[in-house]
Motif scaffolding. Structure first.
Motif, PDB file in Angstrom:
ATOM      1  N   MET A 157      30.011  44.624  37.071  1.00 51.81           N
ATOM      2  CA  MET A 157      30.041  43.216  36.706  1.00 51.81           C
ATOM      3  C   MET A 157      28.655  42.765  36.210  1.00 51.81           C
ATOM      4  O   MET A 157      27.639  43.196  36.738  1.00 51.81           O
ATOM      5  CB  MET A 157      30.433  42.365  37.914  1.00 51.81           C
ATOM      6  N   THR A 158      28.659  41.949  35.167  1.00 51.20           N
ATOM      7  CA  THR A 158      27.407  41.415  34.658  1.00 51.20           C
ATOM      8  C   THR A 158      27.357  39.913  34.860  1.00 51.20           C
ATOM      9  O   THR A 158      28.359  39.288  35.172  1.00 51.20           O
ATOM     10  CB  THR A 158      27.264  41.721  33.153  1.00 51.20           C
ATOM     11  N   HIS A 159      26.155  39.347  34.689  1.00 49.39           N
ATOM     12  CA  HIS A 159      26.030  37.900  34.804  1.00 49.39           C
ATOM     13  C   HIS A 159      26.779  37.224  33.664  1.00 49.39           C
ATOM     14  O   HIS A 159      26.848  37.738  32.553  1.00 49.39           O
ATOM     15  CB  HIS A 159      24.564  37.481  34.779  1.00 49.39           C
ATOM     16  N   SER A 160      27.309  36.034  33.947  1.00 51.12           N
ATOM     17  CA  SER A 160      28.097  35.315  32.939  1.00 51.12           C
ATOM     18  C   SER A 160      27.226  34.639  31.897  1.00 51.12           C
ATOM     19  O   SER A 160      27.706  34.331  30.806  1.00 51.12           O
ATOM     20  CB  SER A 160      28.995  34.284  33.627  1.00 51.12           C
ATOM     21  N   HIS A 161      25.954  34.386  32.202  1.00 49.95           N
ATOM     22  CA  HIS A 161      25.085  33.688  31.259  1.00 49.95           C
ATOM     23  C   HIS A 161      24.702  34.611  30.102  1.00 49.95           C
ATOM     24  O   HIS A 161      24.603  35.813  30.259  1.00 49.95           O
ATOM     25  CB  HIS A 161      23.822  33.191  31.959  1.00 49.95           C
ATOM     26  N   GLN A 478      39.267  41.700  43.270  1.00 49.48           N
ATOM     27  CA  GLN A 478      39.286  42.994  42.597  1.00 49.48           C
ATOM     28  C   GLN A 478      39.993  42.891  41.246  1.00 49.48           C
ATOM     29  O   GLN A 478      39.521  43.432  40.237  1.00 49.48           O
ATOM     30  CB  GLN A 478      39.985  44.026  43.473  1.00 49.48           C
ATOM     31  N   TYR A 479      41.123  42.190  41.224  1.00 47.34           N
ATOM     32  CA  TYR A 479      41.870  42.024  39.977  1.00 47.34           C
ATOM     33  C   TYR A 479      41.048  41.247  38.950  1.00 47.34           C
ATOM     34  O   TYR A 479      41.005  41.605  37.766  1.00 47.34           O
ATOM     35  CB  TYR A 479      43.174  41.270  40.241  1.00 47.34           C
ATOM     36  N   ILE A 480      40.404  40.160  39.395  1.00 49.21           N
ATOM     37  CA  ILE A 480      39.624  39.328  38.482  1.00 49.21           C
ATOM     38  C   ILE A 480      38.422  40.108  37.940  1.00 49.21           C
ATOM     39  O   ILE A 480      38.097  40.029  36.747  1.00 49.21           O
ATOM     40  CB  ILE A 480      39.178  38.038  39.203  1.00 49.21           C
ATOM     41  N   GLU A 481      37.779  40.872  38.802  1.00 50.84           N
ATOM     42  CA  GLU A 481      36.653  41.670  38.342  1.00 50.84           C
ATOM     43  C   GLU A 481      37.106  42.730  37.350  1.00 50.84           C
ATOM     44  O   GLU A 481      36.387  43.052  36.391  1.00 50.84           O
ATOM     45  CB  GLU A 481      35.936  42.309  39.539  1.00 50.84           C
ATOM     46  N   GLU A 482      38.295  43.284  37.573  1.00 53.46           N
ATOM     47  CA  GLU A 482      38.826  44.277  36.641  1.00 53.46           C
ATOM     48  C   GLU A 482      39.114  43.637  35.281  1.00 53.46           C
ATOM     49  O   GLU A 482      38.777  44.190  34.232  1.00 53.46           O
ATOM     50  CB  GLU A 482      40.096  44.902  37.218  1.00 53.46           C
ATOM     51  N   LEU A 483      39.714  42.464  35.291  1.00 51.97           N
ATOM     52  CA  LEU A 483      39.979  41.754  34.041  1.00 51.97           C
ATOM     53  C   LEU A 483      38.671  41.387  33.333  1.00 51.97           C
ATOM     54  O   LEU A 483      38.578  41.452  32.108  1.00 51.97           O
ATOM     55  CB  LEU A 483      40.804  40.495  34.317  1.00 51.97           C
ATOM     56  N   HIS A 484      37.677  41.007  34.128  1.00 52.97           N
ATOM     57  CA  HIS A 484      36.372  40.681  33.547  1.00 52.97           C
ATOM     58  C   HIS A 484      35.722  41.919  32.943  1.00 52.97           C
ATOM     59  O   HIS A 484      35.137  41.861  31.849  1.00 52.97           O
ATOM     60  CB  HIS A 484      35.470  40.070  34.615  1.00 52.97           C
ATOM     61  N   SER A 485      35.825  43.026  33.626  1.00 52.55           N
ATOM     62  CA  SER A 485      35.214  44.255  33.123  1.00 52.55           C
ATOM     63  C   SER A 485      35.858  44.712  31.821  1.00 52.55           C
ATOM     64  O   SER A 485      35.243  45.427  31.035  1.00 52.55           O
ATOM     65  CB  SER A 485      35.309  45.370  34.174  1.00 52.55           C
ATOM     66  N   SER A 487      36.716  42.620  29.526  1.00 46.18           N
ATOM     67  CA  SER A 487      36.362  41.564  28.574  1.00 46.18           C
ATOM     68  C   SER A 487      37.466  40.537  28.370  1.00 46.18           C
ATOM     69  O   SER A 487      37.491  39.840  27.348  1.00 46.18           O
ATOM     70  CB  SER A 487      35.979  42.173  27.208  1.00 46.18           C
ATOM     71  N   PHE A 488      38.369  40.421  29.315  1.00 43.04           N
ATOM     72  CA  PHE A 488      39.409  39.414  29.209  1.00 43.04           C
ATOM     73  C   PHE A 488      38.981  38.078  29.808  1.00 43.04           C
ATOM     74  O   PHE A 488      39.566  37.046  29.496  1.00 43.04           O
ATOM     75  CB  PHE A 488      40.696  39.908  29.898  1.00 43.04           C
ATOM     76  N   LEU A 489      37.976  38.089  30.669  1.00 41.35           N
ATOM     77  CA  LEU A 489      37.469  36.868  31.283  1.00 41.35           C
ATOM     78  C   LEU A 489      35.983  36.745  30.961  1.00 41.35           C
ATOM     79  O   LEU A 489      35.317  37.737  30.682  1.00 41.35           O
ATOM     80  CB  LEU A 489      37.688  36.878  32.798  1.00 41.35           C
ATOM     81  N   GLN A 490      35.461  35.528  31.041  1.00 38.75           N
ATOM     82  CA  GLN A 490      34.062  35.315  30.657  1.00 38.75           C
ATOM     83  C   GLN A 490      33.482  34.125  31.405  1.00 38.75           C
ATOM     84  O   GLN A 490      34.172  33.429  32.151  1.00 38.75           O
ATOM     85  CB  GLN A 490      33.965  35.079  29.149  1.00 38.75           C
ATOM     86  N   ASP A 491      32.194  33.909  31.193  1.00 38.36           N
ATOM     87  CA  ASP A 491      31.465  32.746  31.713  1.00 38.36           C
ATOM     88  C   ASP A 491      31.615  32.578  33.221  1.00 38.36           C
ATOM     89  O   ASP A 491      31.988  31.515  33.713  1.00 38.36           O
ATOM     90  CB  ASP A 491      31.913  31.461  30.999  1.00 38.36           C
ATOM     91  N   PHE A 492      31.301  33.626  33.953  1.00 34.35           N
ATOM     92  CA  PHE A 492      31.376  33.568  35.405  1.00 34.35           C
ATOM     93  C   PHE A 492      30.220  32.760  35.983  1.00 34.35           C
ATOM     94  O   PHE A 492      29.076  32.895  35.552  1.00 34.35           O
ATOM     95  CB  PHE A 492      31.336  34.983  35.988  1.00 34.35           C
ATOM     96  N   THR A 493      30.537  31.929  36.964  1.00 33.52           N
ATOM     97  CA  THR A 493      29.543  31.288  37.818  1.00 33.52           C
ATOM     98  C   THR A 493      29.905  31.659  39.244  1.00 33.52           C
ATOM     99  O   THR A 493      30.951  31.246  39.745  1.00 33.52           O
ATOM    100  CB  THR A 493      29.551  29.761  37.652  1.00 33.52           C
ATOM    101  N   ASP A 494      29.061  32.433  39.854  1.00 37.59           N
ATOM    102  CA  ASP A 494      29.413  33.058  41.125  1.00 37.59           C
ATOM    103  C   ASP A 494      28.643  32.423  42.277  1.00 37.59           C
ATOM    104  O   ASP A 494      27.407  32.406  42.281  1.00 37.59           O
ATOM    105  CB  ASP A 494      29.112  34.558  41.062  1.00 37.59           C
ATOM    106  N   TYR A 495      29.360  31.875  43.254  1.00 39.76           N
ATOM    107  CA  TYR A 495      28.760  31.330  44.465  1.00 39.76           C
ATOM    108  C   TYR A 495      29.161  32.149  45.700  1.00 39.76           C
ATOM    109  O   TYR A 495      29.091  31.654  46.811  1.00 39.76           O
ATOM    110  CB  TYR A 495      29.177  29.878  44.658  1.00 39.76           C
TER     111      TYR A 495
END
Length: 843
Positions: A157-161, A478-485, A487-495
């Motif tokens: 996972m990478t930073h969303s910025h 896990q599912y969301i991180e997989e979708l993000h990896s 490139s289906f999701l973007q602009d993560f702000t993680d708290y």
């Protein structure tokens, strides 16, 4: 072509039938052989589904066969779900000492004799239909293919910025736009210059705008920076609201974890115009209007005239796919964004398809990769999605599949890149495909929070733990991180426990494409809802009518995802409750009806009942206590609600409860019975003096998250429960004493948010108990707070530290330089910070 998600549904259904609970209940009611017959047929069908999926694109009859299997399997889920409800109902009746409850149960349709007769008929019907469909499948000559159980590799996972070093080939474009920002205004307009960036979807217009927006040279040029995503609906009022909120965020503290923006939605257009002028007047600003689709010149001039109050030198950047729109809006010629060069495309592809330097070991794959890159036609999003799908794959056949797959030839609009995205989608695991389809129920540019999508997936049975031990929020992540990896999701702000993300608009197009058979987002243009639709979201209510909705009883989801859009017609609600008995999710948030019909108790399959932000409702039927399958129940923001319904203690599966009530005291015994409760929220409970007694709270062994906001009469928190919590959010409780029972204990808390306590000079010492576990600490608007906890240097797991609007706070250097684990540090509105932020230990 719509997807049917048959394999995932069959797999899930087989998993349910195989559980001990289903086996026990089916034997108790003499239905074991019938259920096992369904299981045997499903096992046979499952074996050929992978082959059917491969061949369906060329065979209409095969696609219809798959659709029939999905229909009967979904009906089977509804039938077998009755077992789960019956088992839960029996446990509640057995645990209840009430004669009335037992008598009611005997005369209801849930007693054993009635239940057995009804279930026998329904199960036999499902079995006969399934056997017939299975026999029909023989004519297709399908082969049995075993499931591919290989682990899916994915990037970290990478930073969303936006990081300039991660963007390939856009340096010169960025510099050209910044040159335009530095130029003086054209003669025709003395107050604002509009610079359009034009290009096809997925070309990187938004990425380029972000590179410009975050460049240090732009920070020096403009005092006020605002970013507004406009998208399809050019609603001037909503755009003004977004500009005002963005301006407020630019000039003050960043938005906190659970959102903290001025509530201006209720203002009329004249009030909003006045507020907008006040924000922009005399300021030299840059405003990005991202993703413009509007070609109505009159609307644009109306908005532009409202914005033309800034200082000379103010600029607007517009991104759009349409050259005509760019010409209409721009005061200079549009900046036409071209595709990446072949060399840059290949460089970008290599970055996503290989580990560092690995491409040198695979010259054969690189040759195929060059051919794949050519098909991407310079579009970075296409390059990235295909590269990600091949990450660390050394199988040459998989690379050739990507290169040669005929999905490239799908008919599309000229500006679309759906073939590339669809190909990446096709290679996802079945469970991810099914989950991904639900993004189609939300509008473009929707900002997701993990809890919302987790509740949706979990309530529909999409989150299956391989060993049965993982909690749904962990599986969802896990599912969301997989979708993000991928490139289906973007602009993560993680708290940490809470995180936000977006779906790219082209990816949203893909979700609509694959989900169009059973998923529908209802707006003012919707003229009818097909019978096969099972999942509905309603984003506009102008044309809602009884005749619009299908008579089919198979609807499973109704949601209102857009803030401020809800149901006002009680007659339509009555129709839904009477007709759609198999609903799993009923989200009536932001509605304005006054009563919830007692017939709600008939929705025995319901998992989510969301009534949040209904400002009219005063009472709820006690029959809600009969919804034994309910997992999520929210009345948060129901400001007129006089009391919670009786019988909440019977909701044994409830894992999330959000409360707003006028009550001064809660029914202690009711809440204490919710042994599976993981999230408990109290918001705007203005009369509530204390939450729960120690004896009752001790029974809430699963509680992880406690939210307490705007409870003005609350005097104390149950600190003895802190040893169990993973997250505490507390804000705007003017009488709350945070220092009671201060003795430090060993805590497991990972997330702490403290907001709007203007009388606090220090934080309570019980925070010391979380020194070994705390990962996120957010402190907002503590105006006389002087010092951070002495234990701060010992917080060895602290990743995120956000402090805002604490002007009296001092920062001992001996504390800060030892926080070596910090990944996300945000300090705003703290003058003392400015005196030490440039010290060597911050480098």
């Amino acid at each position: 072509m719509a997807d049917y998600f048959v394999f995932d549904i069959v797999n899930s259904l087989l998993g349910k039938i195989a559980t001990y609970a289903y086996e026990e209940v089916s034997q108790a009611y003499g239905l074991y052989e019938d259920v096992q017959g369904i299981k045997d047929t499903l096992s046979i069908v499952k074996g050929v589904l992978l082959d059917a999926e491969e061949k369906k694109e060329h065979n209409q009859a095969l696609r219809e066969w798959l659709r029939q299997i999905q229909n009967v399997c979904t009906d089977a889920e509804d039938v077998l779900d009755g077992f789960e409800y019956q088992s839960s109902r029996k446990q509640v009746v057995k645990a209840s000492g009430s004669i009335r409850v037992k008598v009611d149960h005997f005369f209801s349709s849930s007693n054993s004799l009635v239940f057995r007769l009804r279930m026998a008929h329904q199960i036999n019907d499902v079995r006969e239909r399934l056997d017939k469909i299975a026999a029909d499948g023989n004519k297709f000559g399908l082969e049995r293919i075993d499931v591919d159980n290989r682990l899916v590799q994915r990037r970290e996972m990478t930073h969303s910025h936006v990081d300039a070093s991660d963007v390939v080939g856009r340096e010169s474009d960025r510099d050209e736009i910044i040159k335009l920002l530095m130029q003086s205004h054209p003669d025709g307009d003395k107050s604002v210059c509009v610079i359009p960036i034009v290009g096809i979807g997925g070309l990187g217009k938004t990425t380029l705008a972000k590179l410009v927006f975050n460049d240090k040279r732009v920070d020096e040029l403009f005092k006020l920076k605002m970013w507004v995503c406009v998208s399809v609906d050019f609603d001037i009022k909503q755009i003004i609201i977004k500009i005002i909120n963005s301006a407020s965020a630019s000039s003050s503290a960043p938005t906190m974890a659970l959102g903290h923006q001025e509530n201006i939605n209720s203002l009329d257009i004249d009030q909003l115009q006045s507020r907008l002028r006040h924000k922009l007047s005399g300021e030299k600003f840059i405003l990005v209007l991202d993703d413009i689709w509007n070609d109505d010149y009159a609307k644009w001039i109306e908005l532009k005239n409202l914005i033309k109050v800034g200082a000379v030198g103010s600029k607007i950047i517009v991104t759009t796919r349409s050259n005509s729109i760019g010409s209409m809006m721009g005061t200079i010629s549009p900046y036409i964004l071209e595709g990446l060069s072949p060399q840059n495309c290949l460089s970008l592809f290599v970055r996503w398809a290989f580990k560092d330097g690995q491409e040198k070991q695979h010259p054969d794959l690189m040759e195929i990769g060059k051919e794949i890159v050519k098909k991407c036609r310079g579009v970075p999003l296409a390059v990235r999605t295909l590269g990600t799908s091949l990450f660390s794959a050394s199988d040459i056949e998989k690379w050739e599949f990507v290169r040669d797959h005929e999905i490239w030839n799908l008919k599309q609009k000229r500006e679309d890149i759906l073939p590339a995205l669809k190909l990446s989608y096709d290679q996802m695991p079945f469970h991810l495909k099914h989950c991904f389809a639900y993004f189609s129920l939300f509008p473009k540019d929707f900002r997701f929070i993990n809890t919302e999508i987790t509740n949706l997936w979990a309530s529909l049975g999409l989150l299956q733990s391989p060993d049965g031990s993982q909690k749904v929020d962990k599986i969802a992540r896990q599912y969301i991180e997989e979708l993000h990896s991928r490139s289906f999701l973007q602009d993560f702000t993680d708290y940490g426990l809470f995180y936000f993300f977006n779906v790219h608009d082209l990816v949203h197009d893909l979700a609509l494409y694959v989900a169009k058979e059973e998923f529908l987002m209802v707006d003012s243009r919707t003229q009818r809802i097909a019978e096969q639709v099972r999942h509905l979201s309603i984003v506009e209510t102008d044309s809602l009518d009884h005749t619009l909705f299908p008579k089919s009883k198979s609807l499973r989801t109704i949601i209102f995802p857009v803030e401020g859009v809800g149901l006002a017609r009680e007659t339509l609600l009555q129709t839904w409750l009477s007709r759609y008995r198999y609903l799993r999710i009923l989200d009536l948030s932001d509605s304005s009806f006054e009563t919830l019909p007692n017939i709600i108790s008939k929705l025995v399959h319901l998992r989510v009942l969301d009534l949040s932000n209904n400002r009219q409702i005063k009472k709820l039927p006690h029959s809600i206590g009969k919804l034994q399958n309910l997992q999520v129940f929210s009345v948060s923001g129901c400001m007129q609600l006089e009391a919670l319904p009786k019988g909440l203690g019977m909701l044994k599966k409830l894992r999330e409860l959000k409360i707003t009530t006028k009550q001064s005291f809660l029914s202690q015994e009711e809440v204490a019975k919710l042994s599976n409760l993981q999230t408990l929220s109290f918001e705007y409970c203005v009369n509530l003096k204390f939450l729960l007694e120690k004896e009752q709270l001790a029974q809430l062994s699963s509680l992880q998250i406690l939210v307490v906001r705007s409870c003005g009469s609350l005097e104390s928190l149950p600190f003895y429960i802190l040893t169990k919590l993973e997250a505490l959010f507390v804000a705007d409780c003017e009488k709350l004493n945070l220092f009671l029972d201060e003795e430090a204990q060993t805590l497991r808390m990972k997330f702490l948010h403290v907001e709007n306590f203007p009388w606090l000079t220090r934080l309570p010492t019980w925070i010391e108990g979380a020194a070994d576990t705390l990962q996120t600490l957010i402190i907002y608007n503590l105006s006389i707070l002087c010092l951070l906890p002495e234990c701060l240097p010992e917080m060895t797991h602290l990743k995120r530290l956000h402090i805002s609007e604490c002007p009296s706070l001092l920062f001992p250097s001996t504390h800060m330089h030892r926080l070596t684990t910090i990944e996300d540090l945000s300090i705003e509105g703290c003058p003392a910070w400015n005196k030490i932020r440039d010290k060597p230990y911050f480098t």
